[in-house]
Design a protein around this motif. Structure first.
Motif, PDB file in Angstrom:
ATOM      1  N   ASN A 241     106.900  93.695  -3.119  1.00  0.00           N
ATOM      2  CA  ASN A 241     106.773  94.071  -1.553  1.00  0.00           C
ATOM      3  C   ASN A 241     105.743  93.452  -0.913  1.00  0.00           C
ATOM      4  OD1 ASN A 241     109.180  95.542  -2.035  1.00  0.00           O
ATOM      5  ND2 ASN A 241     108.257  97.300  -2.108  1.00  0.00           N
ATOM      6  N   ILE A 242     105.015  92.427  -1.556  1.00  0.00           N
ATOM      7  CA  ILE A 242     103.907  91.654  -0.726  1.00  0.00           C
ATOM      8  C   ILE A 242     104.536  90.013  -0.639  1.00  0.00           C
ATOM      9  CG2 ILE A 242     101.651  90.662  -0.551  1.00  0.00           C
ATOM     10  CD1 ILE A 242     100.783  93.187  -2.121  1.00  0.00           C
ATOM     11  N   TYR A 243     104.904  89.843   0.753  1.00  0.00           N
ATOM     12  CA  TYR A 243     105.437  88.481   0.915  1.00  0.00           C
ATOM     13  C   TYR A 243     104.413  87.438   1.730  1.00  0.00           C
ATOM     14  CZ  TYR A 243     109.345  91.332  -0.529  1.00  0.00           C
ATOM     15  OH  TYR A 243     109.988  92.351  -0.963  1.00  0.00           O
ATOM     16  N   ALA A 244     104.457  86.199   1.253  1.00  0.00           N
ATOM     17  CA  ALA A 244     103.591  85.179   2.026  1.00  0.00           C
ATOM     18  C   ALA A 244     104.704  84.278   2.666  1.00  0.00           C
ATOM     19  CB  ALA A 244     102.760  84.358   0.915  1.00  0.00           C
ATOM     20  N   LEU A 245     104.180  83.774   3.914  1.00  0.00           N
ATOM     21  CA  LEU A 245     105.177  82.966   4.815  1.00  0.00           C
ATOM     22  C   LEU A 245     104.159  81.856   5.335  1.00  0.00           C
ATOM     23  CD1 LEU A 245     107.353  85.538   6.633  1.00  0.00           C
ATOM     24  CD2 LEU A 245     107.938  84.439   4.458  1.00  0.00           C
ATOM     25  N   GLY A 246     104.922  80.832   5.852  1.00  0.00           N
ATOM     26  CA  GLY A 246     104.287  79.827   6.462  1.00  0.00           C
ATOM     27  C   GLY A 246     103.177  78.942   5.771  1.00  0.00           C
ATOM     28  N   ASP A 247     101.846  78.818   6.324  1.00  0.00           N
ATOM     29  CA  ASP A 247     101.016  78.015   5.735  1.00  0.00           C
ATOM     30  C   ASP A 247     100.331  78.714   4.490  1.00  0.00           C
ATOM     31  OD1 ASP A 247     101.290  76.507   7.865  1.00  0.00           O
ATOM     32  OD2 ASP A 247      99.170  76.803   8.994  1.00  0.00           O
ATOM     33  N   CYS A 248     100.318  80.051   4.305  1.00  0.00           N
ATOM     34  CA  CYS A 248      99.774  80.875   3.203  1.00  0.00           C
ATOM     35  C   CYS A 248     100.781  80.846   1.979  1.00  0.00           C
ATOM     36  CB  CYS A 248      99.369  82.104   3.488  1.00  0.00           C
ATOM     37  SG  CYS A 248     100.418  83.237   3.915  1.00  0.00           S
TER      38      CYS A 248
ATOM     39  N   PRO B 195     109.758  69.329  -3.395  1.00  0.00           N
ATOM     40  CA  PRO B 195     108.933  69.793  -4.648  1.00  0.00           C
ATOM     41  C   PRO B 195     107.588  70.340  -4.686  1.00  0.00           C
ATOM     42  CG  PRO B 195     109.577  67.430  -4.932  1.00  0.00           C
ATOM     43  CD  PRO B 195     110.176  67.951  -3.494  1.00  0.00           C
ATOM     44  N   HIS B 196     107.000  69.632  -3.714  1.00  0.00           N
ATOM     45  CA  HIS B 196     105.384  69.774  -3.584  1.00  0.00           C
ATOM     46  C   HIS B 196     105.216  70.738  -2.368  1.00  0.00           C
ATOM     47  CE1 HIS B 196     105.006  66.713  -6.623  1.00  0.00           C
ATOM     48  NE2 HIS B 196     105.481  65.820  -5.668  1.00  0.00           N
ATOM     49  N   GLY B 197     106.210  71.640  -2.061  1.00  0.00           N
ATOM     50  CA  GLY B 197     105.901  72.500  -1.098  1.00  0.00           C
ATOM     51  C   GLY B 197     106.357  72.049   0.335  1.00  0.00           C
ATOM     52  N   HIS B 198     106.836  72.958   1.253  1.00  0.00           N
ATOM     53  CA  HIS B 198     107.100  72.604   2.610  1.00  0.00           C
ATOM     54  C   HIS B 198     105.987  71.998   3.454  1.00  0.00           C
ATOM     55  CE1 HIS B 198     109.961  75.618   0.915  1.00  0.00           C
ATOM     56  NE2 HIS B 198     110.873  74.695   1.405  1.00  0.00           N
ATOM     57  N   PRO B 199     106.555  71.415   4.510  1.00  0.00           N
ATOM     58  CA  PRO B 199     105.435  70.953   5.576  1.00  0.00           C
ATOM     59  C   PRO B 199     105.089  72.146   6.225  1.00  0.00           C
ATOM     60  CG  PRO B 199     107.696  69.874   6.101  1.00  0.00           C
ATOM     61  CD  PRO B 199     107.885  70.957   5.196  1.00  0.00           C
ATOM     62  N   GLN B 200     103.604  72.106   6.478  1.00  0.00           N
ATOM     63  CA  GLN B 200     102.754  73.177   6.979  1.00  0.00           C
ATOM     64  C   GLN B 200     102.990  73.214   8.728  1.00  0.00           C
ATOM     65  OE1 GLN B 200     100.704  75.411   4.760  1.00  0.00           O
ATOM     66  NE2 GLN B 200     102.553  74.390   3.786  1.00  0.00           N
ATOM     67  N   LEU B 201     104.240  73.586   9.014  1.00  0.00           N
ATOM     68  CA  LEU B 201     104.328  73.437  10.480  1.00  0.00           C
ATOM     69  C   LEU B 201     105.171  74.764  10.811  1.00  0.00           C
ATOM     70  CD1 LEU B 201     106.211  69.858  10.565  1.00  0.00           C
ATOM     71  CD2 LEU B 201     103.792  70.427  11.325  1.00  0.00           C
ATOM     72  N   ALA B 202     105.297  74.934  12.080  1.00  0.00           N
ATOM     73  CA  ALA B 202     105.817  75.995  12.535  1.00  0.00           C
ATOM     74  C   ALA B 202     107.361  76.432  12.049  1.00  0.00           C
ATOM     75  CB  ALA B 202     105.929  76.233  14.026  1.00  0.00           C
TER      76      ALA B 202
ATOM     77  N   PRO C  29     108.969  75.748   9.222  1.00  0.00           N
ATOM     78  CA  PRO C  29     109.143  76.247   8.083  1.00  0.00           C
ATOM     79  C   PRO C  29     108.715  77.723   7.946  1.00  0.00           C
ATOM     80  CG  PRO C  29     108.110  74.069   7.766  1.00  0.00           C
ATOM     81  CD  PRO C  29     108.114  74.373   8.873  1.00  0.00           C
ATOM     82  N   ALA C  30     108.123  78.056   8.823  1.00  0.00           N
ATOM     83  CA  ALA C  30     107.454  79.537   8.780  1.00  0.00           C
ATOM     84  C   ALA C  30     108.485  80.496   9.501  1.00  0.00           C
ATOM     85  CB  ALA C  30     106.007  79.666   9.662  1.00  0.00           C
ATOM     86  N   ILE C  31     109.057  79.707  10.581  1.00  0.00           N
ATOM     87  CA  ILE C  31     110.117  80.626  11.299  1.00  0.00           C
ATOM     88  C   ILE C  31     111.577  80.682  10.547  1.00  0.00           C
ATOM     89  CG2 ILE C  31     111.524  80.516  13.179  1.00  0.00           C
ATOM     90  CD1 ILE C  31     109.239  78.946  14.580  1.00  0.00           C
ATOM     91  N   GLN C  32     111.784  79.656   9.842  1.00  0.00           N
ATOM     92  CA  GLN C  32     112.892  79.810   8.907  1.00  0.00           C
ATOM     93  C   GLN C  32     112.569  80.676   7.710  1.00  0.00           C
ATOM     94  OE1 GLN C  32     114.567  75.820   7.998  1.00  0.00           O
ATOM     95  NE2 GLN C  32     114.137  75.283   9.682  1.00  0.00           N
TER      96      GLN C  32
END
Length: 91
Positions: free
Chosen positions: A6-13, A23-30, A32-35
């Motif tokens: 029950n610990i989740y990380a979203l967005g830049d972290c 494959p190398h991670g999502h763009p560090q933008l708003a 991806p974090a919102i989605q």
């Protein structure tokens, strides 16, 4: 191994390497974090067995860089605009 539940990380972290399109991670933008947040919220309302994995949908990006100047990337970076036209779209 999951030591904590029950610990989740979203967005830049959050670096998610399981998405075949990123494959190398999502763009560090708003976006991806919102989605990611929307996906997590929907999953938390369901039984864990029914959780849907996250898949980023590129909507493009737009940034203003000065007076009458902006840059715009269309989804999947197929097209690019810059300058006054991109600025008008920003407005």
């Amino acid at each position: 191994v999951h030591a904590t539940k029950n610990i989740y990380a979203l967005g830049d972290c959050a670096i998610m390497e399981g998405d075949k399109n990123y494959p190398h991670g999502h763009p560090q933008l708003a976006q991806p974090a919102i989605q990611q947040a929307k996906n997590l919220a929907e999953n938390l309302l369901k039984n864990e067995a029914a959780w849907k994995p996250f898949s980023y949908k590129d909507k493009g990006s737009l940034a203003i860089i000065g007076r009458n100047k902006a840059v715009m990337d269309f989804p999947k970076h197929k097209y690019f605009l810059k300058g006054f036209i991109a600025w008008l779209i920003w407005i």
